[in-house]
Design a protein around this motif. Structure first.
Motif, mmCIF file in Angstrom:
data_model
loop_
_atom_site.group_PDB
_atom_site.id
_atom_site.type_symbol
_atom_site.label_atom_id
_atom_site.label_comp_id
_atom_site.label_asym_id
_atom_site.label_seq_id
_atom_site.Cartn_x
_atom_site.Cartn_y
_atom_site.Cartn_z
ATOM 1 N N ARG A 46 35.810 31.758 41.048
ATOM 2 C CA ARG A 46 35.836 32.824 41.824
ATOM 3 C C ARG A 46 36.039 34.004 40.949
ATOM 4 O O ARG A 46 36.427 34.072 39.847
ATOM 5 N N ALA B 221 37.806 37.803 41.475
ATOM 6 C CA ALA B 221 38.962 38.198 42.495
ATOM 7 C C ALA B 221 39.433 39.787 42.051
ATOM 8 O O ALA B 221 40.696 39.794 41.721
ATOM 9 N N PRO B 222 38.559 40.592 42.329
ATOM 10 C CA PRO B 222 39.248 41.982 41.986
ATOM 11 C C PRO B 222 40.317 42.479 43.095
ATOM 12 O O PRO B 222 39.859 42.114 44.113
ATOM 13 N N SER B 223 40.947 43.561 42.631
ATOM 14 C CA SER B 223 41.540 44.357 43.600
ATOM 15 C C SER B 223 40.742 45.307 43.973
ATOM 16 O O SER B 223 39.814 46.064 43.185
ATOM 17 N N ARG C 291 36.841 36.956 46.138
ATOM 18 C CA ARG C 291 37.930 36.982 46.688
ATOM 19 C C ARG C 291 38.415 38.571 46.393
ATOM 20 O O ARG C 291 38.372 39.102 45.354
ATOM 21 N N ASP D 286 41.567 40.651 46.318
ATOM 22 C CA ASP D 286 43.075 40.663 45.989
ATOM 23 C C ASP D 286 43.778 41.899 46.531
ATOM 24 O O ASP D 286 44.039 43.028 45.936
ATOM 25 N N ARG E 169 47.343 48.891 45.137
ATOM 26 C CA ARG E 169 45.961 48.564 44.800
ATOM 27 C C ARG E 169 44.842 48.457 45.707
ATOM 28 O O ARG E 169 44.038 47.690 45.420
ATOM 29 N N TYR F 232 50.839 38.903 44.534
ATOM 30 C CA TYR F 232 49.815 38.302 43.849
ATOM 31 C C TYR F 232 49.871 37.203 43.048
ATOM 32 O O TYR F 232 48.997 36.249 43.320
ATOM 33 N N SER G 163 47.312 34.246 44.648
ATOM 34 C CA SER G 163 46.413 33.818 43.836
ATOM 35 C C SER G 163 46.216 32.225 43.389
ATOM 36 O O SER G 163 45.256 31.689 43.718
ATOM 37 N N ARG H 10 38.945 34.994 33.500
ATOM 38 C CA ARG H 10 39.410 36.167 34.054
ATOM 39 C C ARG H 10 39.512 36.691 32.641
ATOM 40 O O ARG H 10 39.902 36.097 31.542
ATOM 41 N N HIS I 23 45.424 38.666 31.708
ATOM 42 C CA HIS I 23 46.166 37.829 32.776
ATOM 43 C C HIS I 23 46.842 36.578 31.907
ATOM 44 O O HIS I 23 47.175 35.706 32.523
#
Ligand code: GLU
Length: 349
Positions: free
Chosen positions: A6, A8-10, A40, A42, A48, A119, A123, A137, A141
């Motif tokens: 996936r 998964a950007p904000s 996805r 976020d 955000r 988050y 997540s 990612r 993170h």
């Protein structure tokens, strides 16, 4: 087992170059394994979420040629799933409910007092629910990894395999930010870097183990390569010009420059000519008048050579044809203009 990854950007707006690298790396990882990429969004943290942010991301992905197979899955629409997971964590995962109603696992908040999800919980729950097999990612993170593993166990699952890649830093080695310029995909697009060049650059970086510095010189090189690989039709379309203008666009180093060249050829501004331009223009009219309606670049070069041989003022001819002292190669301008158009401009000058 089908590989499922996936991105998964904000939804904070156009993707940073580093985020775009994550997207491209996930797409490639899936493609190399016959897998599936889920997009996805976020959007559980209101700080955000930017108006139009999701649209900007979709536009960036389309521009980069990164297709996704499922989604966009928006976390803001999945509150029930997270609440259920929090209940499981409370019942059997060692989570506790605070007096104000928030749910915590150790120091980490899973659900806020108002019932909204963090988050961290969202997540992990999504990675389990969407059957993600590999999380790829940025290494920013990495500090979350252990915590996510604990949350996964608390809600009754196992975290997928997680791969962290190095970040893309500014040329000065600092975290990329607006201050650097060239930091988002929208900025690179506005600068006239072709999508193919940006994509090639991100593919070249691959999955860097360590942080890398954005290499603008390399990007610009790839832009020149991408422009020379374009067909006349593609280049003209990218510059918003008719295909006949393509020869004059060839030497451009960016699509912004190609559009500027197109403007010089298509709608020149009147320019002040030197007093002694007359003989050059007369000789040009003779040479051009005796040649075909459309010139090949070789024929155009031959005319330029003859003018030069008789001491013609090539700068004056350029000014007469384009209204500017600089621009594409003179022969390329001649090849882009029809005979009539070239003669009209010379006569008008
Ligand atoms: N929304 C997070 C980010 O943009 C995603 C992190 C992750 O891939 O888990 O940084």
């Amino acid at each position: 087992m089908t590989v499922r990854v996936r991105f998964a950007p904000s939804p904070t707006g156009s993707l940073h170059v580093g985020n775009a690298l994550t997207a491209v790396a996930n797409r490639r990882f899936a493609d190399e394994r016959g897998g599936v990429l889920v997009l996805r969004i976020d959007d559980t943290d209101p700080a955000r979420v930017v108006e139009g942010g999701e649209e900007a991301i979709l536009e960036d992905l389309a521009w980069l040629g990164v297709a996704f197979d499922e989604g966009p899955v928006r976390q803001s629409e999945r509150g029930e799933l997270y609440a259920e997971a929090a209940t499981r964590a409370l019942e059997s995962g060692g989570a506790v409910r605070d007096e104000d109603g928030a749910v915590r696992l150790g120091q980490t908040t899973l659900l806020r007092a108002d019932g909204s999800t963090t988050y961290q919980l969202a997540s992990v729950v999504d990675d389990l629910d969407l059957a993600i097999t590999h999380v790829i990612r940025g290494s920013d993170h990495r500090p979350n990894h252990e915590l996510h593993r604990r949350i996964a166990r608390a809600v009754g699952g196992e975290l997928p395999e997680v791969i962290h890649h190095g970040l893309v830093l500014g040329e000065d080695g600092k975290k990329l930010s607006k201050r650097h310029g060239h930091s988002s995909i929208a900025e690179l697009r506005e600068e006239g870097l072709p999508a193919g060049a940006v994509r090639a650059y991100l593919d070249e970086l691959g999955l860097p183990e360590h942080d890398v510095h954005l290499d603008l010189a390399r990007l610009r090189r790839l832009a020149i390569d991408a422009i020379s690989a374009m067909s006349d039709e593609e280049l003209a379309a990218a510059a918003g010009a008719p295909v006949e203008a393509a020869p004059a666009l060839r030497g451009a180093r960016s699509l912004v420059e190609a559009r500027e060249y197109a403007r010089l050829v298509l709608s020149p501004e009147p320019a002040e000519l030197p007093d002694d331009a007359g003989p050059t223009l007369e000789r040009f009219v003779e040479l051009r008048g005796g040649a075909p309606e459309r010139l090949t670049t070789d024929e155009a070069r031959a005319i330029v050579r003859e003018l030069k041989a008789v001491g013609g003022d090539l700068r004056a001819l350029r000014l007469a044809l384009t209204g500017a002292a600089t621009g594409p190669e003179l022969a390329a301008i001649l090849a882009a203009l029809s005979r009539d158009e070239a003669l009209v401009r010379a006569a008008r000058a």
